[in-house]
Design a protein around this motif. Structure first.
Motif, PDB file in Angstrom:
ATOM      1  N   PRO A  17       0.226  -4.612   3.702  1.00 44.77           N
ATOM      2  CA  PRO A  17       1.135  -3.694   3.001  1.00 44.77           C
ATOM      3  C   PRO A  17       0.951  -2.236   3.403  1.00 44.77           C
ATOM      4  O   PRO A  17       1.853  -1.427   3.194  1.00 44.77           O
ATOM      5  CB  PRO A  17       0.773  -3.892   1.524  1.00 44.77           C
ATOM      6  CG  PRO A  17       0.241  -5.269   1.446  1.00 44.77           C
ATOM      7  CD  PRO A  17      -0.503  -5.467   2.744  1.00 44.77           C
ATOM      8  N   ALA A  58       3.182  -4.510 -10.701  1.00 42.35           N
ATOM      9  CA  ALA A  58       3.039  -5.524  -9.644  1.00 42.35           C
ATOM     10  C   ALA A  58       3.245  -4.891  -8.273  1.00 42.35           C
ATOM     11  O   ALA A  58       2.483  -5.145  -7.334  1.00 42.35           O
ATOM     12  CB  ALA A  58       4.035  -6.657  -9.870  1.00 42.35           C
ATOM     13  N   ILE A 116       0.378  -4.222  -5.102  1.00 41.36           N
ATOM     14  CA  ILE A 116       0.522  -4.595  -3.687  1.00 41.36           C
ATOM     15  C   ILE A 116       0.200  -3.425  -2.768  1.00 41.36           C
ATOM     16  O   ILE A 116      -0.454  -3.587  -1.742  1.00 41.36           O
ATOM     17  CB  ILE A 116       1.952  -5.127  -3.409  1.00 41.36           C
ATOM     18  CG1 ILE A 116       2.187  -6.446  -4.135  1.00 41.36           C
ATOM     19  CG2 ILE A 116       2.181  -5.305  -1.914  1.00 41.36           C
ATOM     20  CD1 ILE A 116       1.325  -7.590  -3.658  1.00 41.36           C
ATOM     21  N   THR A 135      -3.971  -2.438  -3.422  1.00 40.78           N
ATOM     22  CA  THR A 135      -5.056  -3.351  -3.052  1.00 40.78           C
ATOM     23  C   THR A 135      -5.573  -3.104  -1.622  1.00 40.78           C
ATOM     24  O   THR A 135      -6.789  -3.106  -1.413  1.00 40.78           O
ATOM     25  CB  THR A 135      -4.615  -4.812  -3.228  1.00 40.78           C
ATOM     26  OG1 THR A 135      -4.094  -4.956  -4.551  1.00 40.78           O
ATOM     27  CG2 THR A 135      -5.773  -5.767  -3.043  1.00 40.78           C
TER      28      THR A 135
END
Lengths: 289, 266
Positions: free
Chosen positions: B110, B140, B144, B147
């Motif tokens: 990501p 959420a 992403i 992290t």
């Protein structure tokens, strides 16, 4: 990596522990990352009748979108050039300065990164307006004879975005220059090379892999940036990111937005693969030495 | 110094570096200083001196509630990202298995994905599946993007960790879980804290995902500033931004001081 221990109850632990450790992360990624991105690809290539390339053909057949893609790549190139010209000397000095100042200057470089790009772009907007400091400064220095509007121009977007990304270039290059032994420079100079020659032949050549990697990083972030082009450039300096936003939020043409997003994604992925390959290559060369 | 500042080359390098720092700090200085002017519109350098815009910003409930939303979302996202990220990082460094490098690459990927692409994908996804409600959609999305930062900071720290310490604890009878919490975690804690702070800042500053996914009635602070700036140049927006800059500066200095003291203690 050593193999996990297998004595006693370790065998069961070795089998289940990795699964347990990866499960939360893998679950979150599968649901909120891989699934949405896969369906984005699917949406960009389907319509009511099934599989289609119509959305991509619409992009390919319209010079307006080619212009946007060209402008986006131009923005990436200009921003990369500015961050290189300012970033290479700054990173080099930061890596070579031996005093308490080095830590302070590194903090000063990191600080802008912690300020939201929205806030930093806002600061530029205040300077860019017809009545702003930049316009007055250009007139006072004799570069312009009437007020200059930098707001809503590509020039403004380039200046603002290069500032947003410059810290990343400096931090990347700082690591690269730090890893180059300064004795090599001394050696070149003791063999008679003038400082500028030593710098060019030894330091810059050794750092070239890192410089290319930093440039690719800045370039891919520049072509995917949204906040700065949208605030400083507005509708008159449309780039890929703002075009995607416009299609999705204002025109509600999600399949076409998905196709544009995929084109941007493929461009960035290609650059990242090149970036990864370069870093990998550098590591191998260093290991071979 | 290899190169003297007094030589022409050194002088040019120094000049470019000074220019670079001026360039980096100028827009931030503008945002802090411009709302001090009492002209009623934003100008830099400011004319006159007033604190009324800063005072007004501190009492503006719209911005205060946006700040609360931002803090809540950033804190939730950072804690989730820290938990799942550290678990995954520990697994990646502790065990070897086929496909480990691929898994690591996927977990980090990501970082290179344009957030706008992620935002379009997630918006479509949430609309179609009806999964998650309210601010959880944005959490959420931020998990992403956050992290990978936790992973990037904690992976090298965990790789450097001396495995024999953990084995010693195991030989003395500690369970794997006990060994992790009593031996591994205390040693690698600075890295994990740094990764979590980075995740918090990333979520707190993030505007693109928030534009797409925040609840319509509860925008985050960057979204509020983004929308206000697009509408016009109120000094109050600049004052809010200025306060944000000052708070960031204060926290960075605090973090640095704490880090310095921690370093001395060791």
């Amino acid at each position: 990596m050593t193999k996990p221990e297998t004595k006693g109850g370790g065998a069961r632990w070795a089998l289940f522990a990795p699964a347990l450790l990866f499960a939360p992360c893998a679950f979150v990624y599968a649901v909120f990352f891989i699934w949405p991105q896969a369906s984005l690809l699917a949406i960009s290539a389907t319509d009511a009748a099934g599989l289609t390339l119509a959305h991509y053909q619409r992009f390919a057949g319209d010079s307006y979108y080619w212009e946007i893609l060209g402008r986006t790549l131009g923005l990436g190139a200009a921003v990369t050039a500015i961050t290189l010209v300012l970033g290479v000397p700054t990173a080099y000095l930061l890596a070579r300065v031996q005093s308490r100042w080095a830590g302070f200057l590194l903090l000063l470089t990191t600080f802008p990164l912690l300020v939201s790009a929205v806030v930093r772009s806002f600061g530029w907007m205040v300077l860019f307006f017809r009545d702003g400091l930049l316009s007055h400064g250009l007139m006072a220095l004799g570069f312009a004879d009437k007020p200059v509007q930098t707001m809503y121009t590509m020039a403004g977007v380039i200046i603002a975005l290069a500032q947003v990304l410059l810290p990343l270039m400096i931090l990347t290059l700082h690591g690269v220059f730090k890893s180059i032994d300064r004795d090599l420079e001394y050696a070149a100079m003791s063999l008679g090379a003038r400082p500028i020659v030593a710098l060019g032949l030894v330091t810059l050549r050794l750092a070239s892999g890192g410089i290319v990697a930093g440039s690719l990083l800045v370039f891919s972030l520049a072509i995917s940036a949204f906040a700065t082009p949208s605030l400083v450039g507005g509708a008159r300096a449309n780039v890929m990111a703002t075009a995607i936003y416009e299609q999705a939020i204002e025109l509600l043409d999600w399949p076409f937005a998905a196709a544009l997003a995929t084109i941007l994604l493929v461009t960035v992925l290609a650059l990242s693969l090149a970036y990864g390959a370069l870093l990998e290559g550098r590591g191998e060369r260093e290991a071979a030495r | 110094m290899t190169i003297s500042f007094r030589s022409p080359l050194g002088f040019v390098l120094l000049l470019l570096a000074v220019l670079a720092f001026g360039y980096l700090l100028l827009p931030i200085l503008v945002v802090v200083a411009a709302p001090l002017g009492d002209t009623g519109y934003l100008a830099f350098p400011p004319r006159g001196l007033t604190f009324k815009w800063y005072a007004a910003a501190l009492h503006d409930t719209r911005y205060l509630s946006a700040l609360a939303v931002s803090l809540r979302i950033a804190l939730t996202s950072a804690l989730i990202a820290c938990t799942i990220g550290v678990a995954a990082a520990y697994g990646l460094t502790r065990f070897s298995f086929p496909g480990r490098r691929l898994l690591e690459a996927i977990f980090l990927s990501p970082l290179i994905l344009p957030t706008l692409v992620l935002a379009v994908g997630l918006t479509l996804f949430f609309t179609r599946t009806g999964l998650l409600v309210g601010s959880w959609k944005l959490v959420a999305a931020h998990v992403i993007v956050c992290t990978p930062y936790v992973l990037r900071v904690s992976l090298p720290v965990l790789r450097r960790f001396d495995r024999s310490l953990e084995e010693a604890a195991r030989n003395l009878g500690a369970s794997p879980v006990m060994a992790f919490f009593l031996v591994v975690l205390p040693v690698v804690r600075p890295g994990i804290v740094a990764g979590t702070v980075l995740a918090f800042i990333t979520s707190f500053d993030e505007v693109v995902l928030a534009l797409f996914l925040a609840e319509p009635g509860a925008p985050t602070l960057p979204v509020m500033i983004y929308s206000a700036v697009q509408l016009g140049f109120e000094p109050s927006v600049a004052a809010v931004s200025g306060l944000l800059v000052l708070a960031t500066l204060g926290l960075m200095i605090l973090y640095h001081l704490l880090g310095t003291f921690g370093g001395r203690r060791n």
